[in-house]
Design a protein around this motif. Structure first.
Motif: not given
Length: 404
Positions: A272-288
């Motif tokens: 399954t392919q998943i795309k997690v969408l960034s709102e304001d802070d992509p760096v935090t998203l990537h790390n989380d």
């Protein structure tokens, strides 16, 4: 005296007729002057009474409440039964033989139950029993940790057992017997024109194995490469030589090897392919996201990081766990279910321009959308919809392995 390790998988020992064929290969090796060590898997596949999956069904796996240590103790029973049955039938045919558990055969492992790694193989008992027997039959897939607990080596672990023993005994070869006549250029159930490779490198087969080819476990190939033990992948049901897996410098069989750009096309479904969408802070998203998935031991593939978010794939059976983690951070995401990974593998790809272009053209010809792609020195991967899997594998096989 020279030794030969022969590994027989579940389909090769599932019934008396199959075991009779296996025993003939043992007798052939004895006639060639080898002392033989056999490594056996559990008999048959799911539905057969002593197959690993059948045993797991007794405890409602994976919903079981018992520990992994106890699960390993149960799973090891299949190979133990198989080793005793094979020993019995060898003795009935006048071949002196004895059976050993993985622990008695000298396998000392980590305590990572259900996926243990081999720390050491001490073949002292095997050598001792070979002095009074023609054959020693070893239960594959199992060993013990430093505390004496029974451990198992994960799916495909009998291959790993066999190759590790081959290294410890400095065997001439390790023969992996299965229900196909060698390693194919693609899955013959999908590609009618798939052909058997006479010879290939460790590097080529380990990449094919990791990308979905199920003939031999990649961990076993890595051990063979380290120990410089040649592997022969053969059919239990024929006398064909099968596929020789060895170092590149030893290639003398396949005259087309030097010109071979691509070795094979492998595939994995259930992705399954998943795309997690960034709102304001992509760096935090990537790390989380990546940290949480790693902590949960969820392996991601095909990941692309951008300012818009992060896109990756996971096995479909880990989808619920993955989305639960993402939702805990309150991130938005999109999913594409029923995907498949198709891999073009070949040591000859490295440094050759135009290979990726051929991949794209082949799939475009069949109107197959590429959802994601990636490449390395030896492999080009594409993610496609599962409904396009068969056409994709055939298209790439035709371009790279039939136009010669």
């Amino acid at each position: 005296m020279k030794t030969l390790v022969q590994k027989f998988g579940g389909t090769s020992v599932r019934d008396s007729e199959s075991r009779e064929r296996a025993i003939q290969h043992v007798k052939d090796a004895l006639a060639e002057g080898y002392q033989v060590v056999i490594v056996v898997s559990a008999m048959g596949r799911e539905g057969d009474p002593y197959a690993t999956d059948s045993l797991l069904g007794l405890i409602d796996y994976p919903e079981t409440h018992i520990t992994k240590r106890e699960t390993d103790l149960l799973m090891s029973c299949g190979e133990t039964i198989s080793s005793v049955v094979m020993t019995h039938e060898l003795q009935q045919q006048g071949v002196t033989a004895t059976s050993l558990t993985g622990a008695r055969a000298g396998f000392l492992t980590t305590n990572d139950f259900s996926d243990a790694r081999i720390n050491k193989v001490d073949p002292t008992d095997i050598v001792k029993y070979l002095k009074t027997n023609d054959v020693v039959v070893v239960a594959g897939f199992q060993g013990q940790d430093e505390d004496g607990n029974v451990t198992t080596l994960g799916r495909g672990g009998s291959d790993t057992s066999a190759v590790a023993l081959g290294g410890a005994l400095q065997s001439d070869y390790v023969d992996i017997f299965t229900d196909v006549d060698g390693i194919k250029t693609a899955d013959p159930r999908i590609v009618e024109n798939a052909r058997t490779l006479q010879v290939m490198t460790y590097n080529e087969i380990v990449h094919l194995a990791y990308q979905g080819s199920k003939v031999i476990h990649p961990r076993a190939v890595e051990i063979a490469m380290q120990e410089k033990i040649p592997i022969r992948v053969r059919s239990t049901y024929s006398q064909d030589a099968g596929t020789l897996v060895t170092a590149k410098k030893d290639h003398t069989v396949d005259q087309g090897f030097k010109d071979r750009l691509v070795t094979g096309i492998a595939h994995v479904s259930g992705i399954t392919q998943i795309k997690v969408l960034s709102e304001d802070d992509p760096v935090t998203l990537h790390n989380d996201v990546l940290t949480a998935l790693a902590d949960a031991q969820i392996s991601v593939d095909f990941f692309n990081i951008s300012m818009d978010g992060i896109t990756f794939t996971v096995p479909t059976d880990r989808l619920t766990q993955t989305t639960t983690i993402i939702e805990a951070f309150q991130y938005r995401y999109q999913i594409v279910e029923k995907c498949a990974k198709v891999s073009t593998v070949g040591a000859g790809i490295q440094g050759v321009p135009g290979v990726a272009s051929k991949v794209v053209k082949a799939l475009t010809r069949y109107n197959i959308p590429i959802l994601q792609s990636a490449d390395s020195h030896t492999t080009i991967w594409v993610l496609v919809k599962e409904q396009d899997l068969e056409n994709a594998v055939n298209a790439l096989h035709q371009v790279f392995l039939e136009e010669r």
